[in-house]
Design an enzyme around this catalytic site. Sequence first.
Site, PDB file in Angstrom:
ATOM      1  N   HIS A   1      -8.487  -3.801  -0.578  1.00  0.00           N
ATOM      2  CA  HIS A   1      -7.922  -5.086  -1.014  1.00  0.00           C
ATOM      3  C   HIS A   1      -8.852  -5.743  -2.004  1.00  0.00           C
ATOM      4  O   HIS A   1      -8.796  -6.937  -2.243  1.00  0.00           O
ATOM      5  CB  HIS A   1      -7.709  -6.024   0.167  1.00  0.00           C
TER       6      HIS A   1
ATOM      7  N   HIS B   1       0.835  -1.212   0.000  1.00  0.00           N
ATOM      8  CA  HIS B   1       0.000   0.000   0.000  1.00  0.00           C
ATOM      9  C   HIS B   1       0.864   1.255   0.000  1.00  0.00           C
ATOM     10  O   HIS B   1       0.360   2.345   0.301  1.00  0.00           O
ATOM     11  CB  HIS B   1      -0.878   0.024   1.248  1.00  0.00           C
TER      12      HIS B   1
END
Lengths: 338, 338, 218, 218
Positions: free
Chosen positions: B222, B60
């Site tokens: 996600h 991320h």
Amino acid sequence: MGKPVKKILNDPRQAVTQMIDGLVLASDGLTRRLSGLDAIVRTDVPDGKVALLIGGGSGHEPLFHGFVGQNLGDGAACGQFFAAPAPHIIYEAAKAVHRGNGVLFLYGNYAGDNMNFDIAAEMLQDEGIDIRTVRVTDDVAAAPPERTHDRRGIAGDVLMIKIAGAAATTLDSLDEVERVARKAVANVRSMGVAVSAGSIPETGKPTFELADDEIEVGMGAHGEAGIARQKLAPADTVADALLDRILPDLPFAAGDEVALVLNNLGATTMMEMLVVNRRVRQVLQERGIIVHRTEVGTWLTVQEMAGFSLTLMKLDAELKQYLDMPCQSVGFSRMGAV
Amino acid sequence: MGKPVKKILNDPRQAVTQMIDGLVLASDGLTRRLSGLDAIVRTDVPDGKVALLIGGGSGHEPLFHGFVGQNLGDGAACGQFFAAPAPHIIYEAAKAVHRGNGVLFLYGNYAGDNMNFDIAAEMLQDEGIDIRTVRVTDDVAAAPPERTHDRRGIAGDVLMIKIAGAAATTLDSLDEVERVARKAVANVRSMGVAVSAGSIPETGKPTFELADDEIEVGMGAHGEAGIARQKLAPADTVADALLDRILPDLPFAAGDEVALVLNNLGATTMMEMLVVNRRVRQVLQERGIIVHRTEVGTWLTVQEMAGFSLTLMKLDAELKQYLDMPCQSVGFSRMGAV
Amino acid sequence: MGDAGLSAKDTVEMLKAVARAVIEQVDVLTDADLAIGDGDHGIGMRRGFEAVLTALDACGPGIDAGFRATGMAIMANTGGAAGAVFGTVFTAGAKALAGADRLDADGIRRFLAAAQEGVAKRGGVTEGQKTMLDALAHADRAATDLNDLSTCLTAAARGAEAGVEATKSMIATTGKARSLGERSLGHPDPGAMSVAIIMAAMRDFVLVGVTDEGERIG
Amino acid sequence: MGDAGLSAKDTVEMLKAVARAVIEQVDVLTDADLAIGDGDHGIGMRRGFEAVLTALDACGPGIDAGFRATGMAIMANTGGAAGAVFGTVFTAGAKALAGADRLDADGIRRFLAAAQEGVAKRGGVTEGQKTMLDALAHADRAATDLNDLSTCLTAAARGAEAGVEATKSMIATTGKARSLGERSLGHPDPGAMSVAIIMAAMRDFVLVGVTDEGERIG
Ligand SMILES: Nc1ncnc2c1ncn2[C@@H]1O[C@H](COP(=O)(O)OP(=O)(O)O)[C@@H](O)[C@H]1O
Ligand SMILES: Nc1ncnc2c1ncn2[C@@H]1O[C@H](COP(=O)(O)OP(=O)(O)O)[C@@H](O)[C@H]1O
Ligand SMILES: [Mg+2]
Ligand SMILES: [Mg+2]
Ligand SMILES: [Mg+2]
Ligand SMILES: [Mg+2]
């Protein structure tokens, strides 16, 4: 690649003007738009300040217009997609930031930008306004060292605007600011690698084609041809390929202190860039080159193009001073050395 | 989407550890790595300081580990791709930043993170170290208002780390820092939209599939399912859809002062985000909601996923004070209000 | 007509026909620029010439006024290299046509000569660098000593086409195509194509023929 | 063998067999997680169980030592939800097996009971939430009152399978699949699948049979 890329926009032909409105709003009062024009200026340029005007085609956000702010550009002239701004936009932006102490034009070295900025400069000089021009020519892939004037400006823009912006806040003569900018541009070198293409919303067409297992080393920020189209390679190999061209070009030598920029062209992940940075630092350490400051981020983009560029600038005490100053804008902010 | 995405990495299974090395190098001495561990800590955490430990899965970037720096996180525990860090990493990172005044754990609310951070917290508490936990739960798409404890943490992390980091530098008790963080999390709301998927290097597989003319509103970071899969829509329509869920949720009302974040999930262009920002501001103005500070950038990414999220946090004088302080890290730096 | 040349009013009509012709070719020009540039030449020219159509409605009397209005509209709205060079083509042309009350073959040659000079100066280019200047130069040479307007424009248009052909065998040494080097061979220069479109539109307008009152005659 | 149960040494061999079985299924588990999670379950379990193989080579004597080494290796190397819950499965199991010098049917039941209790507490879940706990619970119930090790493990493995089946008709209310709601129906829970792989591997190890000296007997 073939089919038009999904983008969250309204009318693509309104994208540039709507982007500019959104950018000014995102600056929380730091900038304003010149009414009816694709130009952004700081709301608070002090009297007597040497003015720094930047600009170029749109579609590369956050550069160039996202770099208008504190200790950065005083104003920016914005063109349409990948197109240099028209002379009257540059002219009006320059008049809006001029405070009686001259204006430095700082932009990337492209035929379109050169011609349009020159036309505006002639109009302004006719009115007795002192205009100086420094063109960023950091892309070593674009021409051999003896023809730097033929080199494109790429992510070196980030360091150039940072340094020229800080110098224009600190120094009180256009001569001096121009001198610092020329020293900086003479010491900056970059090269990029393209992994996949970006597209212009109005046409939906990718600006170039690359096979699923290919990358192109040295490709320009608009898909201009690079020096080698090759198979996808490991990060360390790609980093070495960029350094092999950049290091001997200046050249950068043992003991040199440098600023290092890894610029994301758009869709590349920060993870990839950091893995590349690891290798770049290994090599620089082997060569005895000292990194004074590192910048890893997304500044000179080509829409959703994947790829990145590596920039090195050789620093002296003066350049370090300006590089280490704080700055604030929508696209680039730093707390500054404390 | 089908074929593995081109990425400039070395061995994908080494990507996380090599990324961490590159990240530490990019911090120019601001951070160091705990030897042999996927953890990054500030090199200069002052004695007696209330420590702020952040962390989460990798992939991320620049969050979470890129937010370790001045007036931000004191340390970060890094997991593997999209996987919460293991307890001993969190434990060691906490011990490394603890300065006798307790540690605040701040991370996104996911089962994996919750369990691993809790295990570490129990180990540390057994040793008499004061640990408090604040979980970011800003994603309104994840659960109804009465079940905020079931909500995921997304880009609200940016404001949470900014504020908790500034508070942890300013306030001298863990109670006080925890109080500020709880106030902030109670006032932050976000929702995202997915345009195309990102992929995990180790598998090369996109984490979800979206048709070439589809977007998914409310999708998690996600690829967790959102609230509506729909046809690609204009930017203004998408902005309205996000605001329609976010504004009534807190609710945000006329006269409220807010911080506004537009977070790029990866491959979306800054131009798109600024066009969206333009519409968001139109609506907020109509509603009489005042934007104190805007942040538009790329912080909580999902590899090369395209899409973005919108975050609003209702501010009071105290939250504004911490939001306006300067900060510096590889992933997020601000000059601060001057 | 022909010899007598066009009135100011018809010159404006001709320039509008030119604008419509360029706008029609947006995709062709964009694809040509995709091949050796950045793929925006067509949309840039469309932006500029759409503005030209508006500007021409409001332009003053005199042959040169139409050319000046065209040049300024292009310069202000096109951007990029094309905005500067095609803007220069028509503003330089306007200067060369100052005072003329009809547009005849001699005027066309003065326009082409001034356009070349202006572009060469602004762009810092000479013939052979694979730019629109090559099309202008070919058009100019082809038009030499032809004193009938339609004959002159027919030759100029054919010349411009030859100029486009010529650019195919040139290696670009300026503009975005420069970095292609050898690889720019075989591709025509987009700007040169625009010049050919412009000259062909002027020719077609005159060949079809229009009275001072703007009625079409056989 | 069977009744006598496994020696500490064979228990370690059994746990290695378990690790190899999980590692083999990496793609199956990842695809299952792609369907209703974030697609990393397989690679996470592989990370964990590769570390288990190393850890088991260095682990001390006693039945519980093997389970503890396994649990700690998973906990330290897997990450994510799986690292916490599967780490807990084996560390909790180790506590329940403290002092045992052979692993028999009763030990397997104590392991399953402790694993469930530990996971329920750590994950804050109960049966029916579509997690690996459902597979553990089914395995435990299936193993009740079976005092022969191989019979017990055969039943437990079948039970775990039934648990996986059961998760298909459950709506996830925790973990990354939660946000799917209804759409999680029809898909098995990846973690439950891992439990089934683990129990099947234990069964297979015992059925094939191994002497205390590690030699295979018919
Ligand atoms: N230095 C120059 N002098 C004259 N014409 C030029 C020059 N550079 C580029 N051109 C012309 O401009 C054309 C490209 O126009 P366009 O694509 O609209 O601008 P840009 O190159 O800025 O994207 C080229 O095909 C060429 O004919
Ligand atoms: N709260 C929980 N309690 C017990 N097991 C859980 C919980 N949350 C998730 N799990 C299990 O973890 C599995 C997912 O593991 P994995 O994909 O490796 O972790 P992550 O969800 O962090 O990506 C799920 O299939 C489920 O069986
Ligand atoms: Mg262009
Ligand atoms: Mg995960
Ligand atoms: Mg072009
Ligand atoms: Mg998972």
